[in-house]
Design a protein around this motif. Structure first.
Motif, PDB file in Angstrom:
ATOM      1  N   TRP A   1       0.830  -1.204   0.000  1.00  0.00           N
ATOM      2  CA  TRP A   1       0.000   0.000   0.000  1.00  0.00           C
ATOM      3  C   TRP A   1       0.861   1.249   0.000  1.00  0.00           C
ATOM      4  N   TYR A   2       1.930   1.200   0.765  1.00  0.00           N
ATOM      5  CA  TYR A   2       2.845   2.329   0.885  1.00  0.00           C
ATOM      6  C   TYR A   2       3.408   2.709  -0.486  1.00  0.00           C
ATOM      7  N   PHE A   3       3.903   1.725  -1.216  1.00  0.00           N
ATOM      8  CA  PHE A   3       4.504   1.989  -2.523  1.00  0.00           C
ATOM      9  C   PHE A   3       3.459   2.380  -3.569  1.00  0.00           C
ATOM     10  N   ASN A   4       2.243   1.891  -3.433  1.00  0.00           N
ATOM     11  CA  ASN A   4       1.189   2.234  -4.387  1.00  0.00           C
ATOM     12  C   ASN A   4       0.531   3.583  -4.086  1.00  0.00           C
TER      13      ASN A   4
ATOM     14  N   VAL B   1      -5.904   5.153   2.602  1.00  0.00           N
ATOM     15  CA  VAL B   1      -7.084   4.285   2.659  1.00  0.00           C
ATOM     16  C   VAL B   1      -7.239   3.668   1.275  1.00  0.00           C
ATOM     17  N   GLU B   2      -7.588   2.394   1.253  1.00  0.00           N
ATOM     18  CA  GLU B   2      -7.776   1.701  -0.022  1.00  0.00           C
ATOM     19  C   GLU B   2      -8.731   2.490  -0.907  1.00  0.00           C
ATOM     20  N   PRO B   3      -8.349   2.740  -2.158  1.00  0.00           N
ATOM     21  CA  PRO B   3      -9.192   3.558  -3.052  1.00  0.00           C
ATOM     22  C   PRO B   3     -10.648   3.101  -3.126  1.00  0.00           C
ATOM     23  N   ILE B   4     -10.899   1.816  -3.131  1.00  0.00           N
ATOM     24  CA  ILE B   4     -12.279   1.327  -3.238  1.00  0.00           C
ATOM     25  C   ILE B   4     -13.105   1.667  -1.993  1.00  0.00           C
ATOM     26  N   CYS B   5     -12.437   1.984  -0.879  1.00  0.00           N
ATOM     27  CA  CYS B   5     -13.130   2.302   0.372  1.00  0.00           C
ATOM     28  C   CYS B   5     -13.330   3.799   0.565  1.00  0.00           C
ATOM     29  N   ARG B   6     -12.821   4.612  -0.336  1.00  0.00           N
ATOM     30  CA  ARG B   6     -12.945   6.064  -0.188  1.00  0.00           C
ATOM     31  C   ARG B   6     -14.376   6.513  -0.474  1.00  0.00           C
ATOM     32  N   GLY B   7     -14.779   7.556   0.228  1.00  0.00           N
ATOM     33  CA  GLY B   7     -16.118   8.106   0.036  1.00  0.00           C
ATOM     34  C   GLY B   7     -17.160   7.485   0.946  1.00  0.00           C
ATOM     35  N   TYR B   8     -16.750   6.605   1.840  1.00  0.00           N
ATOM     36  CA  TYR B   8     -17.695   5.940   2.737  1.00  0.00           C
ATOM     37  C   TYR B   8     -17.483   6.321   4.201  1.00  0.00           C
ATOM     38  N   GLY B   9     -16.641   7.330   4.442  1.00  0.00           N
ATOM     39  CA  GLY B   9     -16.404   7.781   5.810  1.00  0.00           C
ATOM     40  C   GLY B   9     -15.336   7.003   6.554  1.00  0.00           C
ATOM     41  N   ILE B  10     -14.680   6.072   5.895  1.00  0.00           N
ATOM     42  CA  ILE B  10     -13.657   5.268   6.571  1.00  0.00           C
ATOM     43  C   ILE B  10     -12.440   6.108   6.916  1.00  0.00           C
ATOM     44  N   GLY B  11     -11.958   6.898   5.951  1.00  0.00           N
ATOM     45  CA  GLY B  11     -10.807   7.760   6.217  1.00  0.00           C
ATOM     46  C   GLY B  11     -11.113   8.784   7.289  1.00  0.00           C
ATOM     47  N   ALA B  12     -12.293   9.391   7.213  1.00  0.00           N
ATOM     48  CA  ALA B  12     -12.700  10.378   8.218  1.00  0.00           C
ATOM     49  C   ALA B  12     -12.783   9.727   9.594  1.00  0.00           C
ATOM     50  N   GLY B  13     -13.364   8.543   9.653  1.00  0.00           N
ATOM     51  CA  GLY B  13     -13.451   7.833  10.928  1.00  0.00           C
ATOM     52  C   GLY B  13     -12.086   7.491  11.487  1.00  0.00           C
ATOM     53  N   ALA B  14     -11.176   7.067  10.614  1.00  0.00           N
ATOM     54  CA  ALA B  14      -9.843   6.678  11.058  1.00  0.00           C
ATOM     55  C   ALA B  14      -9.050   7.879  11.567  1.00  0.00           C
ATOM     56  N   ILE B  15      -9.035   8.970  10.801  1.00  0.00           N
ATOM     57  CA  ILE B  15      -8.240  10.128  11.234  1.00  0.00           C
ATOM     58  C   ILE B  15      -8.858  10.764  12.473  1.00  0.00           C
TER      59      ILE B  15
ATOM     60  N   GLU C   1     -11.368  -6.286   8.319  1.00  0.00           N
ATOM     61  CA  GLU C   1     -10.707  -6.109   7.025  1.00  0.00           C
ATOM     62  C   GLU C   1      -9.725  -4.943   7.058  1.00  0.00           C
ATOM     63  N   PHE C   2      -8.508  -5.202   6.610  1.00  0.00           N
ATOM     64  CA  PHE C   2      -7.461  -4.191   6.511  1.00  0.00           C
ATOM     65  C   PHE C   2      -7.793  -3.262   5.348  1.00  0.00           C
ATOM     66  N   VAL C   3      -7.990  -1.954   5.649  1.00  0.00           N
ATOM     67  CA  VAL C   3      -8.395  -1.015   4.598  1.00  0.00           C
ATOM     68  C   VAL C   3      -7.473   0.197   4.479  1.00  0.00           C
ATOM     69  N   GLY C   4      -6.417   0.256   5.269  1.00  0.00           N
ATOM     70  CA  GLY C   4      -5.497   1.379   5.173  1.00  0.00           C
ATOM     71  C   GLY C   4      -4.514   1.397   6.320  1.00  0.00           C
ATOM     72  N   PHE C   5      -3.728   2.479   6.384  1.00  0.00           N
ATOM     73  CA  PHE C   5      -2.753   2.595   7.460  1.00  0.00           C
ATOM     74  C   PHE C   5      -2.422   4.061   7.735  1.00  0.00           C
ATOM     75  N   ILE C   6      -1.890   4.283   8.927  1.00  0.00           N
ATOM     76  CA  ILE C   6      -1.358   5.580   9.343  1.00  0.00           C
ATOM     77  C   ILE C   6       0.033   5.308   9.909  1.00  0.00           C
ATOM     78  N   SER C   7       1.046   5.970   9.347  1.00  0.00           N
ATOM     79  CA  SER C   7       2.369   5.902   9.970  1.00  0.00           C
ATOM     80  C   SER C   7       2.575   7.223  10.697  1.00  0.00           C
TER      81      SER C   7
END
Length: 181
Positions: free
Chosen positions: A22-25, A80-94, A59-65
């Motif tokens: 994920w990091y490299f992509n 956050v995995e591109p397919i999971c964007r727009g569903y509030g996952i990134g907002a919830g995680a941060i 399910e693993f959907v992203g990471f924060i270093s």
């Protein structure tokens, strides 16, 4: 939506291997460190460097270093995995990440003039409690030989109005990038 959780994987080699792809992509070469450095930092007992994976259910959907400093926390990479964007996952995680801290959180973003994606990223962080410091000149030092430094902008959450960006910048340059200013 399933519950969003953060799990520190500092000493879990299997999870770190998943993060690597994920990091490299997710980040261009000038915005990432050499992977061997990441693995080395994660094996040092008192290292300030950490990786949290983002789980939606199981399910693993992203990471924060991130880096833990004495008086602030620095988010180096967030994906956050591109397919999971727009569903509030990134907002919830941060949001969970920031809420779990008692001190300011700082991160770097591309300048708004870098393009639409940069503007959307800044809007995302702004919606999630971060303040952009557009008037503060900040340059991310090079991550390594042959890679350019990058002009970026700092954003902070949980910080007072008079947050010392100069101090944070010096600390980031010294500890994260190994450059003395």
């Amino acid at each position: 939506m399933k519950e969003i959780r953060l799990k520190n994987v500092r000493f879990c080699q299997q999870a770190i291997t998943e993060v690597k792809e994920w990091y490299f992509n997710s980040f261009p070469p000038e915005e990432r460190r050499v992977w061997n450095d990441i693995e080395r930092l994660l094996t040092i007992d008192d290292s300030p460097y950490n990786i949290d994976v983002i789980l939606c259910g199981d399910e693993f959907v992203g990471f924060i270093s991130w880096w833990q400093f004495a008086d602030f926390c620095y988010v180096e990479h967030f994906a956050v995995e591109p397919i999971c964007r727009g569903y509030g996952i990134g907002a919830g995680a941060i949001s969970r990440f920031v809420e779990s801290r008692t001190m300011p959180v700082v991160l770097e973003v591309e300048l708004p003039k870098s393009g639409e994606m940069a503007r959307r990223r800044i809007q995302f962080y702004s919606r999630n409690g971060f303040v952009a410091h557009a008037d503060f000149e900040y340059i991310q030092p090079s991550y390594g030989k042959g890679l350019p430094p990058v002009r970026l902008m700092l954003m902070t959450a949980r910080a007072s109005v008079d947050v010392d960006l100069e101090y944070m910048s010096r600390q980031l340059h010294k500890v994260v990038y190994g450059v003395n200013c």
